[in-house]
Design a protein around this motif. Structure first.
Motif, short mmCIF file in Angstrom:
data_model
loop_
_atom_site.label_atom_id
_atom_site.label_comp_id
_atom_site.label_asym_id
_atom_site.label_seq_id
_atom_site.Cartn_x
_atom_site.Cartn_y
_atom_site.Cartn_z
N GLU A 18 7.80 -20.55 -6.44
CA GLU A 18 6.70 -20.62 -7.40
C GLU A 18 7.13 -20.09 -8.76
OE1 GLU A 18 3.74 -18.45 -5.33
OE2 GLU A 18 2.94 -20.22 -4.29
N HIS A 20 10.15 -20.11 -9.88
CA HIS A 20 11.10 -21.07 -10.42
C HIS A 20 10.37 -22.27 -11.05
CE1 HIS A 20 15.02 -23.08 -10.71
NE2 HIS A 20 14.36 -24.21 -10.40
N ILE A 21 9.35 -22.74 -10.37
CA ILE A 21 8.58 -23.85 -10.90
C ILE A 21 7.95 -23.50 -12.23
CG2 ILE A 21 6.49 -25.23 -10.52
CD1 ILE A 21 7.13 -25.17 -7.56
N GLU A 22 7.40 -22.29 -12.32
CA GLU A 22 6.75 -21.87 -13.56
C GLU A 22 7.77 -21.78 -14.68
OE1 GLU A 22 3.85 -21.11 -16.14
OE2 GLU A 22 3.63 -21.71 -14.05
N ARG A 25 8.75 -25.23 -15.70
CA ARG A 25 7.68 -25.87 -16.44
C ARG A 25 7.67 -25.41 -17.89
NH1 ARG A 25 3.67 -24.26 -13.58
NH2 ARG A 25 3.63 -26.07 -12.18
N VAL A 32 9.96 -32.14 -17.67
CA VAL A 32 9.35 -31.75 -16.40
C VAL A 32 8.09 -32.56 -16.16
CG1 VAL A 32 8.24 -29.88 -15.14
CG2 VAL A 32 10.33 -29.45 -16.44
N ARG A 36 7.20 -35.05 -13.07
CA ARG A 36 5.98 -34.81 -12.30
C ARG A 36 5.16 -36.10 -12.17
NH1 ARG A 36 3.35 -30.13 -11.43
NH2 ARG A 36 4.53 -29.05 -13.06
N PHE A 56 10.45 -27.58 -6.06
CA PHE A 56 9.62 -28.47 -6.86
C PHE A 56 9.44 -29.79 -6.11
CE2 PHE A 56 9.27 -32.06 -9.79
CZ PHE A 56 8.12 -31.72 -10.50
N ASN A 58 7.15 -33.62 -6.90
CA ASN A 58 6.16 -34.29 -7.75
C ASN A 58 5.06 -34.93 -6.90
OD1 ASN A 58 7.40 -36.53 -6.68
ND2 ASN A 58 8.03 -37.42 -8.64
N MET A 69 1.15 -29.66 -2.02
CA MET A 69 2.17 -28.94 -2.77
C MET A 69 2.42 -27.56 -2.20
SD MET A 69 4.24 -29.40 -5.34
CE MET A 69 3.45 -30.68 -6.33
N LEU A 73 6.55 -26.20 -0.93
CA LEU A 73 7.40 -25.20 -1.57
C LEU A 73 7.99 -24.26 -0.54
CD1 LEU A 73 5.25 -24.36 -4.73
CD2 LEU A 73 7.14 -25.98 -4.49
N ASN A 135 21.14 -26.31 -8.30
CA ASN A 135 20.01 -27.06 -7.74
C ASN A 135 20.51 -28.39 -7.16
OD1 ASN A 135 18.90 -25.64 -10.46
ND2 ASN A 135 17.33 -25.57 -8.85
#
Length: 382
Positions: A18, A20-22, A25, A32, A36, A56, A58, A69, A73, A135
């Motif tokens: 979470e 990492h996603i933020e 983003r 991004v 998505r 992540f 989409n 979602m 994760l 990644n």
């Protein structure tokens, strides 16, 4: 079912994912957002964390997998593998991940609820610019419909091959039976022709005997003509009984044989010579050979009788040749006195013309330095 792991909400992998996603983003911005929103299902994993968890996904992947979602994760990227997934495809994927290289492969995956689907998986490593993979970028293309269509096509092809093989076996069996029937028919035709030849020869002999007993020369001549015609028919059946094709006759062999048989009628008169010239490889059906033999016998015997009144001498030439594709030309030529009123009546042209019409032929008669009779008729179809 697949290898989805439950209760990832409060795990360290989920928390890191979470965060990492933020971070992505905030840093990636427009790029991004583009990932998505794209309709290609996509995942991103974090290779720096144990297990290379998903950080992540989409919306297209959410729709494809059937998972929300919050369920995706922190999951292992292999979580959609199941009992039907090819181990070789898994090995190729893992090797590519380990080696840090791109890989494209076809793989069987399972959605939430266990529904299988075929996917084309594209896996690519992403490094930090220093050579360290941080990644993995995974995208999926659902090829289930194509795969099903190909399977249906393979099944159909297999069924068609089986049907063709079965049909081929049936046809081979039918051909075997037909070959046996044809062989039997050929044997029967040979026997029939042999017996017909014998019967006609006996009839001709009886006519000859009766003819010699006739005191009237005119009646005796009629018997001789009938005898010659029956002999011509007997020779056709004799050739048919010896031929490889029981219903066809080689014209060159037949005409030469017939001329040879008629030569004795000139032996008592050394003023007349009978010669034959033939092209090879011309075939006629039995229905053509019989009337043709009678016509040839009629023309030769009449030439012997009427073309060379004593003390005149000369030659009778018989030629058989292919005048044009599919047509045979039979020529009987003498260098005698030519056409006369007496000879025309004796030739029996009514019979000759009738027989020529019977074989679908044409006749041409020319009296010029003798007499030339040309008969054209169709060759047996190949």
């Amino acid at each position: 079912m697949n290898e989805f792991e439950e209760n990832k909400v409060d795990t360290a992998e989920r928390t890191v994912a979470e965060r990492h996603i933020e971070a992505v983003r905030q840093q990636g911005g427009l790029f991004v957002e583009a990932v998505r929103r794209t309709r290609m299902p996509m995942l991103v994993t974090d290779a720096t964390l144990p297990g290379n968890p998903i950080v992540f996904a989409n919306q297209a992947f959410v729709d494809l997998s059937g998972y929300g979602m919050d369920e995706l994760l922190g999951q292992d990227p292999h979580f959609m593998n199941g009992e039907g997934t090819d181990p070789e495809a898994i090995r190729r994927y893992e090797t590519a991940i380990t080696d840090g290289r791109d890989e494209t492969l076809e793989i069987l995956q399972y959605r939430k609820g266990g529904t299988p689907f075929r996917a084309m998986l594209f896996a690519s490593p992403v490094d930090d610019g220093q050579g360290t993979v941080t990644n993995h970028f995974l995208s999926y293309l659902d090829i289930t419909r194509r795969y099903v269509a190909e399977e249906d096509l393979r099944t159909l092809a297999s069924e068609l091959e089986a049907r063709v093989a079965a049909r081929t076996r049936d046809l081979e069996a039918v051909n075997t039976r037909l070959s046996a029937l044809v062989s039997e028919r050929e044997m029967l035709l040979v026997e029939v022709n042999h017996r017909a030849k014998n019967s006609l020869a006996i009839a001709a002999s009886l006519l000859a005997i009766q003819g010699r007993r006739q005191p009237d020369p005119a009646v005796r001549a009629l018997f001789e003509e009938a005898h010659d015609r029956l002999n011509a028919m007997a020779r056709v059946h004799d050739l048919l009984s010896k031929s490889e094709q029981a219903q066809r006759v080689d014209v060159s062999v037949y005409v030469a044989d017939l001329c040879g048989a008629l030569k004795p009628i000139t032996e008592n008169d050394d003023r007349i010579r009978l010669e034959a010239k033939m092209d090879d490889g011309m075939l006629v059906d039995a229905d053509t050979a019989v009337p043709l033999g009678i016509v040839l016998t009629e023309l030769i015997t009449n030439a012997v009788k009427y073309a060379f009144p004593a003390p005149r001498s000369g030659m009778i030439l018989v030629q058989a040749r292919r005048s044009q594709p599919g047509w045979i030309e039979l020529v009987v030529r003498d260098d005698g006195i030519g056409m006369s009123s007496l000879r025309e009546g004796s030739l029996g042209y009514g019979l000759v013309r009738s027989l020529v019409q019977q074989i679908r032929g044409e006749i041409d008669v020319r009296s010029d330095a003798g007499l030339t009779v040309t008969i054209s008729f169709p060759e047996a179809s190949q």
